[in-house]
Enzyme design. Sequence first.
Site, PDB file in Angstrom:
ATOM      1  N   HIS A   1       0.842  -1.199   0.000  1.00 26.10           N
ATOM      2  CA  HIS A   1       0.000   0.000   0.000  1.00 26.10           C
ATOM      3  C   HIS A   1       0.875   1.246   0.000  1.00 26.10           C
ATOM      4  O   HIS A   1       2.058   1.207   0.394  1.00 26.10           O
ATOM      5  CB  HIS A   1      -0.948   0.021   1.210  1.00 26.10           C
ATOM      6  N   CYS A   2       0.337   2.346  -0.475  1.00 31.10           N
ATOM      7  CA  CYS A   2       0.963   3.658  -0.359  1.00 31.10           C
ATOM      8  C   CYS A   2      -0.110   4.601   0.167  1.00 31.10           C
ATOM      9  O   CYS A   2      -1.003   4.164   0.895  1.00 31.10           O
ATOM     10  CB  CYS A   2       1.573   4.120  -1.679  1.00 31.10           C
ATOM     11  N   GLU A   3      -0.067   5.872  -0.197  1.00 31.60           N
ATOM     12  CA  GLU A   3      -1.060   6.791   0.347  1.00 31.60           C
ATOM     13  C   GLU A   3      -2.457   6.490  -0.178  1.00 31.60           C
ATOM     14  O   GLU A   3      -3.428   6.429   0.580  1.00 31.60           O
ATOM     15  CB  GLU A   3      -0.683   8.233   0.020  1.00 31.60           C
TER      16      GLU A   3
ATOM     17  N   TYR B   1      -3.349   4.036   2.556  1.00 31.14           N
ATOM     18  CA  TYR B   1      -3.319   4.388   3.981  1.00 31.14           C
ATOM     19  C   TYR B   1      -4.366   5.446   4.311  1.00 31.14           C
ATOM     20  O   TYR B   1      -4.881   5.471   5.435  1.00 31.14           O
ATOM     21  CB  TYR B   1      -1.932   4.904   4.356  1.00 31.14           C
TER      22      TYR B   1
ATOM     23  N   SER C   1      -2.749   3.921  -2.779  1.00 27.95           N
ATOM     24  CA  SER C   1      -2.611   2.634  -3.488  1.00 27.95           C
ATOM     25  C   SER C   1      -2.965   2.787  -4.959  1.00 27.95           C
ATOM     26  O   SER C   1      -3.631   1.928  -5.553  1.00 27.95           O
ATOM     27  CB  SER C   1      -3.491   1.552  -2.834  1.00 27.95           C
TER      28      SER C   1
END
Length: 318
Positions: A162-164, A204, A166
């Site tokens: 995941h990132c900020e 996130y 996704s």
Amino acid sequence: GSGSGSGGGGSDPSISPMSKMMIASPSPTKVVFQRNSDNTLTAYRIEGRHKSPSRNELVEEALMQIRATLSPRRKMLLPVMMNTSQPELNCLSSLTVTDLVDGKFCSLFSKVIIIDCRFEYEFEGGHIRGAVNVPSENELDKIFIKCDSYHSYGEKLCLVFHCEFSSHRAPKAYKRLRAWDRKKHESCYPTLIFPEMYLLEGGYKRFFAECPDWCEPRGYVEMKDSTYSNECRIAMLRSKSSRKHYSRSCSNIMEESSPISAKYKDHLYQPHRNRNNNNNNRDNIDTSPGFYKPFNNGGGGGVVPTPTKEMEVEKGNV
């Protein structure tokens, strides 16, 4: 095998246009492949002339091949979401990820790794409990490719990217690791070192909004937060430098492995424009046979040698 078409060469009505691929041959005969539920292909030979596939059919076929490459044709152990922002990847909801962290799937997995692809200052401002920060491609390669510590887990290892949001960094890392895995096992498809790979839907940002109690520290720092503008700029420069280095390394490998490019390397980089003394505003380009021709890209660019008899022999075309 014998063709399954009936009525003088008509295709089998059970074969859907979305799941077949037509391959043209020198004769009017066509071969249609149907993908079965067990990921095998059944070939059907159809006689007679057929209309070429439309643009939409080609696009759908390309998408099907991409999905087959990125996602194994197997039932995943975790409940995967439908109609997500990344339909070609296996996406999980925030609640499923909290269950993973809480150990409710310990009977399925020996180890669960939440891979946070955000920059360091984002990670320090708040992350999923127990997550590992992997902000660059170099870190991803170092942990999961160059090091074989996790190569023996198989289906007992669960990776969640995941990132900020996704939407870019995490899907890119997911696809990079899966592409390496597919390349390593191209002779024994669909075997994988990391079969259980997932993406956190919404990233996130959504996870923090839905499950803030599972974040430590309990906070959320945006990538574009003005407080960390300098850190963001440095992190993005590092990311670009990493990608540039990776691309250059691949180019060097291709050059060294190609006998033609190695032999004609000097020719490829020789200047191809000669100044005309009679007219300083124009360049004369030598386009004589066997010499150099500019790329047709609106001016400038590199040059390539016109194929000669010797080059065609090396390529195997003669």
